[in-house]
Design a protein around this motif. Structure first.
Motif, PDB file in Angstrom:
ATOM      1  N   MET A   1     -36.605 -11.264  -5.782  1.00  0.00           N
ATOM      2  CA  MET A   1     -35.342 -10.747  -6.311  1.00  0.00           C
ATOM      3  C   MET A   1     -34.998 -11.478  -7.613  1.00  0.00           C
ATOM      4  O   MET A   1     -35.045 -12.693  -7.677  1.00  0.00           O
ATOM      5  CB  MET A   1     -34.233 -10.940  -5.268  1.00  0.00           C
ATOM      6  N   GLN A   2     -34.670 -10.697  -8.635  1.00  0.00           N
ATOM      7  CA  GLN A   2     -34.335 -11.256  -9.944  1.00  0.00           C
ATOM      8  C   GLN A   2     -33.091 -12.136  -9.860  1.00  0.00           C
ATOM      9  O   GLN A   2     -32.099 -11.794  -9.205  1.00  0.00           O
ATOM     10  CB  GLN A   2     -34.082 -10.118 -10.935  1.00  0.00           C
ATOM     11  N   GLU A   3     -33.121 -13.280 -10.531  1.00  0.00           N
ATOM     12  CA  GLU A   3     -31.948 -14.152 -10.559  1.00  0.00           C
ATOM     13  C   GLU A   3     -30.824 -13.470 -11.325  1.00  0.00           C
ATOM     14  O   GLU A   3     -31.042 -12.871 -12.379  1.00  0.00           O
ATOM     15  CB  GLU A   3     -32.296 -15.484 -11.228  1.00  0.00           C
ATOM     16  N   ILE A   4     -29.611 -13.557 -10.783  1.00  0.00           N
ATOM     17  CA  ILE A   4     -28.442 -12.937 -11.400  1.00  0.00           C
ATOM     18  C   ILE A   4     -27.723 -13.958 -12.277  1.00  0.00           C
ATOM     19  O   ILE A   4     -27.373 -15.044 -11.829  1.00  0.00           O
ATOM     20  CB  ILE A   4     -27.477 -12.385 -10.327  1.00  0.00           C
ATOM     21  N   GLU A   5     -27.517 -13.584 -13.543  1.00  0.00           N
ATOM     22  CA  GLU A   5     -26.809 -14.445 -14.491  1.00  0.00           C
ATOM     23  C   GLU A   5     -25.404 -13.937 -14.814  1.00  0.00           C
ATOM     24  O   GLU A   5     -24.562 -14.701 -15.292  1.00  0.00           O
ATOM     25  CB  GLU A   5     -27.613 -14.551 -15.793  1.00  0.00           C
ATOM     26  N   THR A   6     -25.163 -12.638 -14.562  1.00  0.00           N
ATOM     27  CA  THR A   6     -23.893 -12.004 -14.896  1.00  0.00           C
ATOM     28  C   THR A   6     -23.485 -11.063 -13.778  1.00  0.00           C
ATOM     29  O   THR A   6     -24.336 -10.370 -13.215  1.00  0.00           O
ATOM     30  CB  THR A   6     -24.015 -11.192 -16.203  1.00  0.00           C
ATOM     31  N   VAL A   7     -22.184 -11.031 -13.473  1.00  0.00           N
ATOM     32  CA  VAL A   7     -21.649 -10.052 -12.523  1.00  0.00           C
ATOM     33  C   VAL A   7     -20.663  -9.169 -13.276  1.00  0.00           C
ATOM     34  O   VAL A   7     -19.724  -9.661 -13.918  1.00  0.00           O
ATOM     35  CB  VAL A   7     -20.976 -10.723 -11.317  1.00  0.00           C
ATOM     36  N   LEU A   8     -20.891  -7.860 -13.194  1.00  0.00           N
ATOM     37  CA  LEU A   8     -20.102  -6.855 -13.911  1.00  0.00           C
ATOM     38  C   LEU A   8     -19.351  -6.013 -12.884  1.00  0.00           C
ATOM     39  O   LEU A   8     -19.965  -5.246 -12.137  1.00  0.00           O
ATOM     40  CB  LEU A   8     -21.030  -5.983 -14.770  1.00  0.00           C
ATOM     41  N   PHE A   9     -18.046  -6.170 -12.831  1.00  0.00           N
ATOM     42  CA  PHE A   9     -17.209  -5.512 -11.835  1.00  0.00           C
ATOM     43  C   PHE A   9     -16.601  -4.223 -12.360  1.00  0.00           C
ATOM     44  O   PHE A   9     -16.089  -4.180 -13.481  1.00  0.00           O
ATOM     45  CB  PHE A   9     -16.037  -6.416 -11.442  1.00  0.00           C
ATOM     46  N   ASP A  10     -16.609  -3.189 -11.530  1.00  0.00           N
ATOM     47  CA  ASP A  10     -15.670  -2.088 -11.673  1.00  0.00           C
ATOM     48  C   ASP A  10     -14.310  -2.611 -11.201  1.00  0.00           C
ATOM     49  O   ASP A  10     -14.235  -3.617 -10.492  1.00  0.00           O
ATOM     50  CB  ASP A  10     -16.142  -0.919 -10.799  1.00  0.00           C
ATOM     51  N   LEU A  11     -13.225  -1.929 -11.564  1.00  0.00           N
ATOM     52  CA  LEU A  11     -11.900  -2.363 -11.128  1.00  0.00           C
ATOM     53  C   LEU A  11     -11.330  -1.468 -10.029  1.00  0.00           C
ATOM     54  O   LEU A  11     -11.150  -1.900  -8.902  1.00  0.00           O
ATOM     55  CB  LEU A  11     -10.945  -2.436 -12.327  1.00  0.00           C
ATOM     56  N   GLY A  12     -11.026  -0.200 -10.345  1.00  0.00           N
ATOM     57  CA  GLY A  12     -10.425   0.691  -9.359  1.00  0.00           C
ATOM     58  C   GLY A  12     -11.346   0.940  -8.173  1.00  0.00           C
ATOM     59  O   GLY A  12     -12.487   1.360  -8.340  1.00  0.00           O
ATOM     60  N   GLY A  13     -10.859   0.648  -6.980  1.00  0.00           N
ATOM     61  CA  GLY A  13     -11.657   0.827  -5.770  1.00  0.00           C
ATOM     62  C   GLY A  13     -12.485  -0.379  -5.405  1.00  0.00           C
ATOM     63  O   GLY A  13     -13.064  -0.424  -4.315  1.00  0.00           O
ATOM     64  N   VAL A  14     -12.573  -1.347  -6.299  1.00  0.00           N
ATOM     65  CA  VAL A  14     -13.325  -2.581  -6.045  1.00  0.00           C
ATOM     66  C   VAL A  14     -12.380  -3.779  -6.045  1.00  0.00           C
ATOM     67  O   VAL A  14     -12.350  -4.564  -5.102  1.00  0.00           O
ATOM     68  CB  VAL A  14     -14.451  -2.771  -7.089  1.00  0.00           C
ATOM     69  N   LEU A  15     -11.602  -3.917  -7.101  1.00  0.00           N
ATOM     70  CA  LEU A  15     -10.630  -5.002  -7.204  1.00  0.00           C
ATOM     71  C   LEU A  15      -9.184  -4.509  -7.164  1.00  0.00           C
ATOM     72  O   LEU A  15      -8.276  -5.279  -6.852  1.00  0.00           O
ATOM     73  CB  LEU A  15     -10.854  -5.780  -8.505  1.00  0.00           C
ATOM     74  N   VAL A  16      -8.981  -3.246  -7.479  1.00  0.00           N
ATOM     75  CA  VAL A  16      -7.631  -2.678  -7.566  1.00  0.00           C
ATOM     76  C   VAL A  16      -7.512  -1.508  -6.594  1.00  0.00           C
ATOM     77  O   VAL A  16      -8.352  -0.606  -6.590  1.00  0.00           O
ATOM     78  CB  VAL A  16      -7.328  -2.199  -9.001  1.00  0.00           C
ATOM     79  N   ASP A  17      -6.464  -1.544  -5.777  1.00  0.00           N
ATOM     80  CA  ASP A  17      -6.187  -0.434  -4.858  1.00  0.00           C
ATOM     81  C   ASP A  17      -5.352   0.607  -5.585  1.00  0.00           C
ATOM     82  O   ASP A  17      -4.128   0.618  -5.501  1.00  0.00           O
ATOM     83  CB  ASP A  17      -5.464  -0.961  -3.615  1.00  0.00           C
ATOM     84  N   TRP A  18      -6.059   1.453  -6.343  1.00  0.00           N
ATOM     85  CA  TRP A  18      -5.414   2.561  -7.057  1.00  0.00           C
ATOM     86  C   TRP A  18      -5.669   3.847  -6.292  1.00  0.00           C
ATOM     87  O   TRP A  18      -6.817   4.166  -5.962  1.00  0.00           O
ATOM     88  CB  TRP A  18      -5.973   2.698  -8.473  1.00  0.00           C
ATOM     89  N   ASP A  19      -4.617   4.580  -6.000  1.00  0.00           N
ATOM     90  CA  ASP A  19      -4.754   5.868  -5.337  1.00  0.00           C
ATOM     91  C   ASP A  19      -3.476   6.651  -5.619  1.00  0.00           C
ATOM     92  O   ASP A  19      -2.379   6.175  -5.314  1.00  0.00           O
ATOM     93  CB  ASP A  19      -4.928   5.683  -3.821  1.00  0.00           C
ATOM     94  N   PRO A  20      -3.591   7.859  -6.206  1.00  0.00           N
ATOM     95  CA  PRO A  20      -2.374   8.633  -6.480  1.00  0.00           C
ATOM     96  C   PRO A  20      -1.573   8.942  -5.220  1.00  0.00           C
ATOM     97  O   PRO A  20      -0.365   9.191  -5.301  1.00  0.00           O
ATOM     98  CB  PRO A  20      -2.893   9.903  -7.157  1.00  0.00           C
ATOM     99  N   ARG A  21      -2.223   8.877  -4.070  1.00  0.00           N
ATOM    100  CA  ARG A  21      -1.493   9.142  -2.821  1.00  0.00           C
ATOM    101  C   ARG A  21      -0.410   8.102  -2.555  1.00  0.00           C
ATOM    102  O   ARG A  21       0.572   8.403  -1.868  1.00  0.00           O
ATOM    103  CB  ARG A  21      -2.476   9.209  -1.643  1.00  0.00           C
ATOM    104  N   HIS A  22      -0.594   6.900  -3.067  1.00  0.00           N
ATOM    105  CA  HIS A  22       0.458   5.890  -2.898  1.00  0.00           C
ATOM    106  C   HIS A  22       1.772   6.388  -3.489  1.00  0.00           C
ATOM    107  O   HIS A  22       2.855   6.085  -2.975  1.00  0.00           O
ATOM    108  CB  HIS A  22       0.057   4.577  -3.576  1.00  0.00           C
ATOM    109  N   LEU A  23       1.690   7.142  -4.580  1.00  0.00           N
ATOM    110  CA  LEU A  23       2.875   7.739  -5.195  1.00  0.00           C
ATOM    111  C   LEU A  23       3.259   9.044  -4.526  1.00  0.00           C
ATOM    112  O   LEU A  23       4.423   9.254  -4.161  1.00  0.00           O
ATOM    113  CB  LEU A  23       2.624   7.981  -6.687  1.00  0.00           C
ATOM    114  N   TYR A  24       2.270   9.939  -4.355  1.00  0.00           N
ATOM    115  CA  TYR A  24       2.615  11.309  -3.984  1.00  0.00           C
ATOM    116  C   TYR A  24       2.994  11.470  -2.527  1.00  0.00           C
ATOM    117  O   TYR A  24       3.607  12.490  -2.160  1.00  0.00           O
ATOM    118  CB  TYR A  24       1.496  12.265  -4.425  1.00  0.00           C
ATOM    119  N   ARG A  25       2.722  10.481  -1.687  1.00  0.00           N
ATOM    120  CA  ARG A  25       3.275  10.528  -0.331  1.00  0.00           C
ATOM    121  C   ARG A  25       4.797  10.419  -0.356  1.00  0.00           C
ATOM    122  O   ARG A  25       5.467  10.862   0.578  1.00  0.00           O
ATOM    123  CB  ARG A  25       2.688   9.402   0.523  1.00  0.00           C
ATOM    124  N   LYS A  26       5.328   9.822  -1.409  1.00  0.00           N
ATOM    125  CA  LYS A  26       6.787   9.726  -1.565  1.00  0.00           C
ATOM    126  C   LYS A  26       7.384  11.038  -2.082  1.00  0.00           C
ATOM    127  O   LYS A  26       8.583  11.291  -1.898  1.00  0.00           O
ATOM    128  CB  LYS A  26       7.140   8.607  -2.551  1.00  0.00           C
TER     129      LYS A  26
END
Length: 204
Positions: A1-26
């Motif tokens: 397995m190749q050694e990892i030198e960098t980690v590249l993150f997505d944000l929405g769905g990985v670090l951020v709980d973004w979902d329009p349903r949080h708004l539209y359920r209201k």
């Protein structure tokens, strides 16, 4: 397995709980009507076009209100109440990011599909974003994942070698494209599996 030198993150769905349903359920008392609205009116592709700056709220909101006058106020809420779509961070992943930052053995970057018009809300809300050496935002570049050009741009701008960069995303299409371009990948499902992968790769 190749050694990892960098980690590249997505944000929405990985670090951020973004979902329009949080708004539209209201807004909608009927779940079926809410799901219709989010699949046919303010639908995922419409949102995606904002993420790559092909649409701007100044024109897209009035256009949708003209097409769907019965949802005039609900459409306006997509812009006016957008921060209510953010439930917060995904705590387990945020802790992993902070562990990686403390360990300081890999470089940390983010690549996100996010509208440039709503990005300031993220910067205001999420202090953990300061842990990244750099963040590439699709709406600022007018390119969005899974377009291969945005991966090329990210690698060039930040000096990343795909072979030693682990890309983490919750979208299978984005993962497939990154893998085709030589990135190591983790298709995100939950922080527990991500921790296991990072540990097995010797990153944690």
């Amino acid at each position: 397995m190749q050694e990892i030198e960098t980690v590249l993150f997505d944000l929405g769905g990985v670090l951020v709980d973004w979902d329009p349903r949080h708004l539209y359920r209201k807004i909608f008392s009927d779940t079926a009507e809410m799901e219709y609205f989010l699949s046919e009116v303010c639908h995922p592709h419409w949102n995606f076009l904002h993420d790559k700056a092909a649409l701007e709220f100044e024109t897209s909101i009035p256009e949708q209100q003209h097409r769907h006058p019965e949802y005039h106020d609900a459409i306006a809420a997509w812009r006016d109440r957008w921060p209510e779509m953010l439930a917060g961070s995904i705590i387990g992943t945020e802790r992993l990011l902070e562990e990686l930052k403390r360990k300081n053995t890999v470089r940390l970057f983010a690549l996100t599909n996010w509208s440039h018009q709503t990005w300031p809300h993220a910067l205001e809300k999420f202090a953990f974003l300061k842990n990244f050496e750099g963040i590439l935002v699709s709406g600022q570049e007018k390119l969005a994942k899974p377009d291969p050009r945005i991966f090329e741009l990210t690698a060039n701008r930040f000096g990343l070698d795909p072979k030693t960069t682990l890309f983490i995303d919750d979208s299978e299409k984005n993962i497939q494209q990154a893998r085709e371009m030589g990135f190591a990948t983790h298709w995100f499902r939950d922080p527990i599996r991500l921790r296991k992968d990072l540990t097995e790769r010797g990153v944690l």
